[in-house]
Enzyme design. Structure first.
Site, PDB file in Angstrom:
ATOM      1  N   ALA A 112       0.855  -1.195   0.000  1.00 15.93           N
ATOM      2  CA  ALA A 112       0.000   0.000   0.000  1.00 15.93           C
ATOM      3  C   ALA A 112       0.888   1.240   0.000  1.00 15.93           C
ATOM      4  CB  ALA A 112      -0.954  -0.009   1.190  1.00 15.93           C
ATOM      5  N   HIS A 117       6.536   6.060   1.719  1.00 16.72           N
ATOM      6  CA  HIS A 117       7.393   4.950   1.286  1.00 16.72           C
ATOM      7  C   HIS A 117       8.326   5.400   0.162  1.00 16.72           C
ATOM      8  CE1 HIS A 117       3.799   2.663   2.873  1.00 16.72           C
ATOM      9  NE2 HIS A 117       4.782   2.066   3.521  1.00 16.72           N
ATOM     10  N   VAL A 313       6.942  12.201   5.959  1.00 21.87           N
ATOM     11  CA  VAL A 313       6.404  12.867   4.769  1.00 21.87           C
ATOM     12  C   VAL A 313       4.926  13.150   5.020  1.00 21.87           C
ATOM     13  CG1 VAL A 313       5.975  12.682   2.289  1.00 21.87           C
ATOM     14  CG2 VAL A 313       8.051  11.696   3.275  1.00 21.87           C
ATOM     15  N   SER A 322       0.171   7.726   5.871  1.00 22.73           N
ATOM     16  CA  SER A 322       0.042   6.390   6.441  1.00 22.73           C
ATOM     17  C   SER A 322      -0.851   5.569   5.529  1.00 22.73           C
ATOM     18  CB  SER A 322      -0.576   6.460   7.843  1.00 22.73           C
ATOM     19  OG  SER A 322      -0.960   5.171   8.295  1.00 22.73           O
ATOM     20  N   SER A 323      -0.567   4.280   5.437  1.00 26.50           N
ATOM     21  CA  SER A 323      -1.406   3.402   4.614  1.00 26.50           C
ATOM     22  C   SER A 323      -2.835   3.358   5.128  1.00 26.50           C
ATOM     23  CB  SER A 323      -0.813   1.990   4.588  1.00 26.50           C
ATOM     24  OG  SER A 323       0.470   1.998   3.999  1.00 26.50           O
TER      25      SER A 323
END
Length: 423
Positions: A112, A117, A313, A322-323
């Site tokens: 995700a 990431h 970030v 966040s996922s």
């Protein structure tokens, strides 16, 4: 020896097993070594050509003087040649070492992938000869009742991001590739988790066990567990060596609400570091407690891998990426913006040299008023309570209940983390 310049978009290799990962690494290493040898050969030929040109130029412009041809000078020249040969061999040895010095970077993820990431991956790609991204939703870090079954999975877009960023290898293992037992999960309720143990291999010598049948254990059916143990019990259990997080760091904050979480985290991270043989591994500062525990694991177990922290970030509205943000509806997201607002306010006070923790906490609580705060405080890098807002981390975790049908497969609630690293 400088790194081999990568093509703008590297040829991505997807490895799903340990053997495929090893083969992919060998292939990438061979390509890098071959390229370096070719570069070294080109440099050597250029130097030889330049040296020969200089000699020919000298011979053409000057006559050889007889005084340079006597026996003493010949011996001196012979000694110089010997020293030159030794220096040349040392240089060649250094070149061989440099050619074989290949750095491997790992960005461990659960998929995700988002721009948070992306920053981990970009650092990985730019700082290493071979970059690996692992995508593995690790069952051992989820407790019963958590959103393992519904955790967002976006493999196609994840692979596209990795390819566009120049990643060399994506490690995409099945659970059986990481753990030693079968892991069966009900697709609707992750609390219904069965694991099978083959009686021939694992219960050999037990005359009361039918060797043709598997012994099945369901985490919901255990009558010996108390209700609290059922709630916190890790639904994935296996008869393999495990690790425990440090007592003072692993069972507070996130570890208090998720007692089995960090044991699962360090278990899978250690496996991934061993499988990839990574020189550098990249983790986000947003999950500060996780980062600090993994850094401690690397120190305590004397791992060679460097654990490299990457800054938080934020999205365009300042919410930390966040996922799980995908679960937030517009109203809940608007409420959640109080978290980064608090972070920035505390940061502004720190810049004004306001370091009294009591004052800072009162300011934070004024902004977070009305929210369901799991924790909010200042901690040292050993996760003990800080006495002053210096060289510490301001940690926040807030819980939000989600409206029904806010998102497909959304849990009933979501917890959002944020923090500020203070010098």
């Amino acid at each position: 020896m400088p790194n081999v310049k990568k093509s703008k978009v590297a040829k991505l290799i997807i490895a799903k097993t340990k053997n495929e990962l090893e083969n992919a690494l060998d292939s990438k290493k061979d390509s890098i070594i071959l390229q370096r040898l070719q570069n070294l050969d080109s440099i050597t030929n250029i130097k030889k050509s330049s040296k020969n040109d200089n000699i020919e130029s000298c011979l053409g412009s000057k006559n050889m003087d007889s005084k340079f041809m006597d026996s003493k000078d010949s011996k001196r020249d012979s000694n110089k040649d010997s020293k030159g040969a030794i220096n040349s061999n040392i240089h060649n040895l250094d070149s061989i070492k440099a050619i074989n010095n290949i750095t491997i970077g790992l960005s461990p993820t659960m998929g995700a992938l988002h721009n948070g990431h992306k920053s981990l991956i970009q650092a990985n790609v730019s700082e290493n000869d071979i970059s690996i991204v692992s995508i593995f939703v690790n069952p051992t870090q989820f407790s019963a009742g958590e959103d393992l079954a519904n955790y967002p999975r976006t493999i196609e877009s994840d692979l596209k991001m990795c390819e566009s960023l120049g990643v060399d290898i994506v490690f995409l293992p099945e659970i059986s590739e990481i753990y030693e037992v079968d892991f069966l999960q009900d697709s609707k309720k992750n609390s219904k988790v069965d694991f099978k143990i083959d009686s021939k291999e694992n219960l050999k010598g037990n005359s009361k066990t039918d060797s043709k049948e598997n012994v099945k254990t369901n985490s919901k059916d255990s009558k010996t567990d108390s209700k609290s143990n059922k709630k916190n019990k890790n639904p994935f259990e296996s008869d393999e060596i495990t690790l425990n997080p440090p007592k003072k760091m692993g069972y507070i904050l996130e570890g208090f609400y998720r007692p089995t979480h960090f044991a699962g985290v360090i278990q899978v991270v250690l496996k991934l570091l061993n499988l990839t043989q990574a020189n550098n591994a990249y983790f986000g500062k947003k999950d500060a407690q996780q980062l600090l525990i993994i850094q401690k694991m690397a120190r305590d177990l004397r791992l060679k891998t460097r654990i490299i922290p990457i800054d938080i970030v934020r999205d365009s509205d300042t919410l930390a990426l966040s996922s799980r943000n995908v679960y937030l509806d517009s109203k809940t997201r608007q409420k959640a913006l109080a978290i980064p607002k608090t972070i920035f306010h505390i940061e502004s006070l720190i810049k004004k040299n306001v370091r009294d923790i009591g004052t800072l906490k009162r300011e934070a609580l004024a902004i977070l008023s009305g929210l369901d705060i799991d924790y909010m405080d200042f901690f040292t890098h050993n996760l003990s309570l800080a006495k002053e807002a210096k060289n510490c981390i301001f940690l926040i975790a807030v819980r939000f209940k989600l409206p029904q049908n806010s998102h497909k497969n959304a849990p009933k609630e979501v917890r959002l983390l944020d923090n500020l690293w203070i010098e």
